[in-house]
Design a protein around this motif. Structure first.
Motif, PDB file in Angstrom:
ATOM      1  N   LEU A 102      -4.801  -7.897  -0.041  1.00  0.00           N
ATOM      2  CA  LEU A 102      -5.660  -7.750  -1.287  1.00  0.00           C
ATOM      3  C   LEU A 102      -4.563  -7.360  -2.299  1.00  0.00           C
ATOM      4  CD1 LEU A 102      -8.979  -6.023  -0.404  1.00  0.00           C
ATOM      5  CD2 LEU A 102      -8.416  -8.153  -1.386  1.00  0.00           C
ATOM      6  N   GLY A 103      -3.737  -6.336  -2.058  1.00  0.00           N
ATOM      7  CA  GLY A 103      -2.667  -5.917  -2.915  1.00  0.00           C
ATOM      8  C   GLY A 103      -1.659  -6.893  -3.165  1.00  0.00           C
ATOM      9  N   MET A 163       0.730  -1.096   0.036  1.00  0.00           N
ATOM     10  CA  MET A 163      -0.015  -0.067   0.054  1.00  0.00           C
ATOM     11  C   MET A 163       1.070   1.312  -0.109  1.00  0.00           C
ATOM     12  SD  MET A 163      -3.279   1.086   2.588  1.00  0.00           S
ATOM     13  CE  MET A 163      -3.200  -0.618   3.313  1.00  0.00           C
ATOM     14  N   LEU A 164       0.750   2.134  -0.964  1.00  0.00           N
ATOM     15  CA  LEU A 164       1.399   3.547  -1.221  1.00  0.00           C
ATOM     16  C   LEU A 164       0.767   4.504  -0.409  1.00  0.00           C
ATOM     17  CD1 LEU A 164       3.786   4.846  -2.362  1.00  0.00           C
ATOM     18  CD2 LEU A 164       2.369   5.175  -4.348  1.00  0.00           C
ATOM     19  N   ALA A 165       1.169   5.262   0.475  1.00  0.00           N
ATOM     20  CA  ALA A 165       0.614   6.527   1.123  1.00  0.00           C
ATOM     21  C   ALA A 165       1.023   7.629   0.060  1.00  0.00           C
ATOM     22  CB  ALA A 165       1.468   6.742   2.550  1.00  0.00           C
ATOM     23  N   VAL A 166      -0.267   8.210   0.051  1.00  0.00           N
ATOM     24  CA  VAL A 166      -0.386   9.496  -0.997  1.00  0.00           C
ATOM     25  C   VAL A 166      -0.771  10.571  -0.148  1.00  0.00           C
ATOM     26  CG1 VAL A 166      -0.235   8.057  -2.918  1.00  0.00           C
ATOM     27  CG2 VAL A 166      -2.404   8.686  -1.889  1.00  0.00           C
ATOM     28  N   ASP A 215      -7.586   3.812   0.152  1.00  0.00           N
ATOM     29  CA  ASP A 215      -8.308   3.832   1.650  1.00  0.00           C
ATOM     30  C   ASP A 215      -8.105   5.200   2.284  1.00  0.00           C
ATOM     31  OD1 ASP A 215      -8.737   3.263   4.403  1.00  0.00           O
ATOM     32  OD2 ASP A 215      -6.614   2.407   4.505  1.00  0.00           O
ATOM     33  N   PHE A 216      -9.127   5.781   2.648  1.00  0.00           N
ATOM     34  CA  PHE A 216      -9.124   7.196   3.211  1.00  0.00           C
ATOM     35  C   PHE A 216      -9.566   6.732   4.903  1.00  0.00           C
ATOM     36  CE2 PHE A 216     -10.399   8.273  -0.956  1.00  0.00           C
ATOM     37  CZ  PHE A 216      -9.842   9.436  -1.177  1.00  0.00           C
ATOM     38  N   THR A 254      -3.978  -1.203  -7.882  1.00  0.00           N
ATOM     39  CA  THR A 254      -2.778  -0.349  -7.055  1.00  0.00           C
ATOM     40  C   THR A 254      -3.788  -0.132  -5.923  1.00  0.00           C
ATOM     41  OG1 THR A 254      -1.936   0.641  -8.912  1.00  0.00           O
ATOM     42  CG2 THR A 254      -1.903   1.720  -6.914  1.00  0.00           C
ATOM     43  N   VAL A 255      -3.048  -0.129  -4.726  1.00  0.00           N
ATOM     44  CA  VAL A 255      -3.749   0.186  -3.362  1.00  0.00           C
ATOM     45  C   VAL A 255      -3.121   1.493  -2.787  1.00  0.00           C
ATOM     46  CG1 VAL A 255      -4.379  -0.536  -1.041  1.00  0.00           C
ATOM     47  CG2 VAL A 255      -4.154  -2.236  -3.027  1.00  0.00           C
TER      48      VAL A 255
END
Length: 103
Positions: free
Chosen positions: A41-42, A1-4, A22-23, A50-51
């Motif tokens: 899931l990723g 999971m990538l933090a954006v 994911d918010f 993409t997650v």
């Protein structure tokens, strides 16, 4: 999971394919439970999805843009456009069922 965040969000949503976003927030207990589900899931779907993870406290503009009022909220983007929204913690199967509509 990538933090954006507000700045990097748009550049990381896939224009072709599926992106799960994911918010949540670091202080949110259901968000902490959801994180490993989305990580799984990723791994399960690999390159097919993409997650992304958005901390609503640190990225209020993107959260506001998509009308995030409760956490966790998961948005599904298909080809760069939001198509589904799940509010609250759900079992892994709920996210798998949602993904199956777009893969």
């Amino acid at each position: 999971m990538l933090a954006v965040n507000d700045v990097t969000f748009r550049n990381n949503v896939r224009q072709q394919g599926v992106t799960l976003v994911d918010f949540g927030a670091t202080w949110c207990p259901p968000c902490k439970v959801l994180k490993p589900i989305l990580d799984e899931l990723g791994g399960d779907y690999g390159e097919k999805i993409t997650v992304l993870e958005v901390d609503c406290d640190e990225s209020p503009h993107v959260a506001s843009e998509y009308g995030i009022m409760s956490m966790p909220t998961v948005l599904v983007f298909h080809n760069g456009e939001p198509v589904e929204k799940l509010i609250g913690l759900r079992p892994k199967s709920a996210y798998e069922n949602l993904l199956s509509k777009y893969l």
